[in-house]
Motif scaffolding. Structure first.
Motif, PDB file in Angstrom:
ATOM      1  N   LEU A 296       0.833  -1.237  -0.313  1.00 51.04           N
ATOM      2  CA  LEU A 296      -0.423   0.291  -0.125  1.00 51.04           C
ATOM      3  C   LEU A 296       1.114   1.815   0.232  1.00 51.04           C
ATOM      4  CD1 LEU A 296      -2.600  -1.079   2.208  1.00 51.04           C
ATOM      5  CD2 LEU A 296      -3.217  -0.624  -0.386  1.00 51.04           C
ATOM      6  N   CYS A 297       2.247   1.113  -0.339  1.00 53.39           N
ATOM      7  CA  CYS A 297       2.832   2.035   0.065  1.00 53.39           C
ATOM      8  C   CYS A 297       4.073   2.327  -1.201  1.00 53.39           C
ATOM      9  CB  CYS A 297       3.487   2.469   1.901  1.00 53.39           C
ATOM     10  SG  CYS A 297       2.698   2.288   2.843  1.00 53.39           S
ATOM     11  N   LEU A 298       3.393   2.354  -2.393  1.00 50.90           N
ATOM     12  CA  LEU A 298       4.439   1.609  -3.429  1.00 50.90           C
ATOM     13  C   LEU A 298       5.319   3.353  -3.191  1.00 50.90           C
ATOM     14  CD1 LEU A 298       2.903  -1.151  -5.921  1.00 50.90           C
ATOM     15  CD2 LEU A 298       4.849  -1.776  -4.401  1.00 50.90           C
ATOM     16  N   PRO A 299       6.238   3.682  -4.092  1.00 48.09           N
ATOM     17  CA  PRO A 299       7.301   4.728  -4.043  1.00 48.09           C
ATOM     18  C   PRO A 299       6.693   5.061  -5.548  1.00 48.09           C
ATOM     19  CG  PRO A 299       9.209   2.837  -5.299  1.00 48.09           C
ATOM     20  CD  PRO A 299       7.541   2.675  -4.204  1.00 48.09           C
ATOM     21  N   ARG A 300       6.435   6.411  -6.059  1.00 49.30           N
ATOM     22  CA  ARG A 300       6.986   7.462  -6.884  1.00 49.30           C
ATOM     23  C   ARG A 300       7.685   8.284  -7.605  1.00 49.30           C
ATOM     24  NH1 ARG A 300       0.223   9.028  -7.734  1.00 49.30           N
ATOM     25  NH2 ARG A 300       0.853   9.938  -5.819  1.00 49.30           N
ATOM     26  N   GLN A 301       8.127   8.394  -8.124  1.00 45.91           N
ATOM     27  CA  GLN A 301       8.667   9.271  -8.898  1.00 45.91           C
ATOM     28  C   GLN A 301       7.907  10.848  -9.284  1.00 45.91           C
ATOM     29  OE1 GLN A 301      11.121  11.821  -8.301  1.00 45.91           O
ATOM     30  NE2 GLN A 301      12.826   9.665  -8.651  1.00 45.91           N
ATOM     31  N   ASP A 302       8.286  11.931  -8.578  1.00 44.07           N
ATOM     32  CA  ASP A 302       7.914  13.552  -8.940  1.00 44.07           C
ATOM     33  C   ASP A 302       7.516  13.652 -10.498  1.00 44.07           C
ATOM     34  OD1 ASP A 302       6.508  15.889  -9.516  1.00 44.07           O
ATOM     35  OD2 ASP A 302       5.057  15.182  -7.300  1.00 44.07           O
ATOM     36  N   HIS A 303       7.400  13.584 -11.594  1.00 42.04           N
ATOM     37  CA  HIS A 303       8.036  14.378 -12.627  1.00 42.04           C
ATOM     38  C   HIS A 303       8.413  15.277 -12.334  1.00 42.04           C
ATOM     39  CE1 HIS A 303       4.848  17.997 -12.269  1.00 42.04           C
ATOM     40  NE2 HIS A 303       5.580  17.918 -13.468  1.00 42.04           N
ATOM     41  N   SER A 304       8.752  16.777 -11.587  1.00 43.80           N
ATOM     42  CA  SER A 304       9.184  17.804 -11.428  1.00 43.80           C
ATOM     43  C   SER A 304      10.477  16.725 -10.999  1.00 43.80           C
ATOM     44  CB  SER A 304       8.635  18.185 -10.085  1.00 43.80           C
ATOM     45  OG  SER A 304       7.099  18.966 -10.174  1.00 43.80           O
ATOM     46  N   ASN A 305      10.657  16.366 -10.463  1.00 40.16           N
ATOM     47  CA  ASN A 305      12.255  15.439 -10.587  1.00 40.16           C
ATOM     48  C   ASN A 305      13.039  15.338 -12.098  1.00 40.16           C
ATOM     49  OD1 ASN A 305      12.526  15.850  -7.949  1.00 40.16           O
ATOM     50  ND2 ASN A 305      11.486  13.914  -7.014  1.00 40.16           N
ATOM     51  N   ILE A 306      12.270  14.180 -12.851  1.00 40.49           N
ATOM     52  CA  ILE A 306      13.058  13.968 -13.744  1.00 40.49           C
ATOM     53  C   ILE A 306      12.665  15.047 -14.627  1.00 40.49           C
ATOM     54  CG2 ILE A 306      12.075  12.354 -15.791  1.00 40.49           C
ATOM     55  CD1 ILE A 306       9.543  11.035 -14.536  1.00 40.49           C
ATOM     56  N   ALA A 307      11.818  16.127 -14.760  1.00 38.85           N
ATOM     57  CA  ALA A 307      12.076  17.271 -15.536  1.00 38.85           C
ATOM     58  C   ALA A 307      13.851  18.005 -15.090  1.00 38.85           C
ATOM     59  CB  ALA A 307      11.389  18.534 -14.992  1.00 38.85           C
ATOM     60  N   ILE A 308      14.166  18.367 -13.688  1.00 45.39           N
ATOM     61  CA  ILE A 308      15.409  18.759 -13.130  1.00 45.39           C
ATOM     62  C   ILE A 308      16.399  17.821 -14.022  1.00 45.39           C
ATOM     63  CG2 ILE A 308      16.462  18.596 -11.249  1.00 45.39           C
ATOM     64  CD1 ILE A 308      13.974  20.001  -9.991  1.00 45.39           C
ATOM     65  N   GLU A 309      15.956  16.033 -13.509  1.00 47.35           N
ATOM     66  CA  GLU A 309      17.265  14.815 -14.110  1.00 47.35           C
ATOM     67  C   GLU A 309      17.206  15.725 -16.050  1.00 47.35           C
ATOM     68  OE1 GLU A 309      17.357  10.798 -14.989  1.00 47.35           O
ATOM     69  OE2 GLU A 309      17.479  11.256 -12.661  1.00 47.35           O
ATOM     70  N   MET A 310      16.758  16.169 -16.000  1.00 49.28           N
ATOM     71  CA  MET A 310      16.718  16.371 -17.971  1.00 49.28           C
ATOM     72  C   MET A 310      17.033  17.693 -18.377  1.00 49.28           C
ATOM     73  SD  MET A 310      13.015  14.879 -19.091  1.00 49.28           S
ATOM     74  CE  MET A 310      13.356  15.031 -20.203  1.00 49.28           C
TER      75      MET A 310
END
Length: 313
Positions: A296-310
């Motif tokens: 019930l607590c699977l992780p998620r990556q916020d898209h903002s972090n992906i945008a920063i990485e890109m």
């Protein structure tokens, strides 16, 4: 290459922008959404059904990803869904139900207000802090600003600025729902050219959108009824009511019983998990990459972090 492949996780998206839907903090375009999915790796993105099957059997691999949306926003349906259609992808859509039953979510209205009535989010923060300093909450506000400098509140979310964090600290920990609503309503009432009803029509999906998503192979899951920002602070009975009313609405709307969910604002406690298990919910997502040994607590990556990485921000 997307660098966070050590654990299977969801990619979390909220707001999208185009000529119809205003650009606000964190909102992305259709092209940016497509670029992010390609950057993460289209071959790694599982359909909700495949994700659920692999999760149930313990076969999720470190590189496995899924796409998730929170909050039933119309911009998601009108901007993101066509991209998914073009790429042949399906996603999890986590829905809070009050907005489908005549209960507009004040938080989303407030976000729309600050997006459309201020030059940028910092201009809104300046006006909000100024308003608080002249309100009945002024003593709380000044005390909170002094103590905030020594806190690490929300520092795990690297895409938040210090001012973002201060705003959320004031909203969630100092004012609480009633105080924050009072402060924002006072600001909006001082702006007669802003219409809450028109904003609501532009913000959320309707029932037929949910049905079309479900019939297209997407997964519709729970996200509470009124979207409290800190559901963990509610008594257990109120938490149960939030999810039971959410479940009842989706059962009526879709004719199925959802067994997946995401935690609003990532907030939950052990009582929340007990409530969800008793409702036979099998899988949930949090709003960070924090690892918790619980389905019930699977992780998620916020898209903002992906945008920063890109390098997009």
């Amino acid at each position: 290459m997307y660098g966070r492949a050590n654990v299977p996780h969801g990619l979390m998206f909220h707001h999208f922008t185009d000529a119809k839907h205003p650009a606000g903090q964190g909102a992305i375009t259709a092209d940016q959404f497509s670029d992010m999915l390609r950057y993460a790796g289209l071959q790694r993105i599982l359909s909700p059904e495949t994700w659920k099957q692999k999760a149930r059997s313990g076969r999720l691999a470190p590189g496995d990803l899924c796409i998730t949306f929170d909050d039933a926003l119309l911009c998601q349906y009108e901007i993101a869904k066509p991209v998914l259609d073009d790429l042949g992808l399906q996603a999890f859509w986590f829905v809070y139900s009050g907005v489908f039953e005549g209960r507009a979510d004040r938080l989303e209205i407030y976000r729309h207000y600050r997006t459309t009535r201020f030059q940028d989010v910092d201009a809104f923060y300046e006006a909000f802090f100024r308003s608080l300093s002249c309100s009945v909450h002024r003593d709380q506000y000044h005390a909170a600003r002094s103590e905030f400098a020594n806190l690490s509140y929300l520092k795990e979310f690297g895409f938040y600025s210090d001012t973002d964090r201060l705003f959320r600290y004031l909203r969630d920990r100092i004012l609480g729902p009633s105080g924050y609503f009072e402060a924002m309503d006072q600001m909006i009432e001082g702006d007669p050219s802003y219409s809450r009803s028109k904003a609501g029509e532009a913000l959320w999906m309707k029932q037929h959108h949910l049905k079309q998503l479900y019939e297209s192979g997407h997964e519709i899951g729970l996200h509470s009824y009124t979207h409290p920002t800190s559901i963990a602070d509610l008594p257990t009975d109120e938490q149960r009511a939030e999810y039971e009313k959410n479940l009842t609405h989706l059962q009526k709307a879709l004719g199925v019983t959802p067994d997946t969910m995401s935690h609003p604002c990532g907030s939950y406690n052990e009582e929340t998990l007990v409530v969800l298990r008793n409702m036979d919910v099998k899988m949930g997502f949090v709003s960070s990459m924090k690892l918790v040994d619980d389905p019930l607590c699977l992780p998620r990556q916020d898209h903002s972090n992906i945008a920063i990485e890109m390098g997009m921000r």
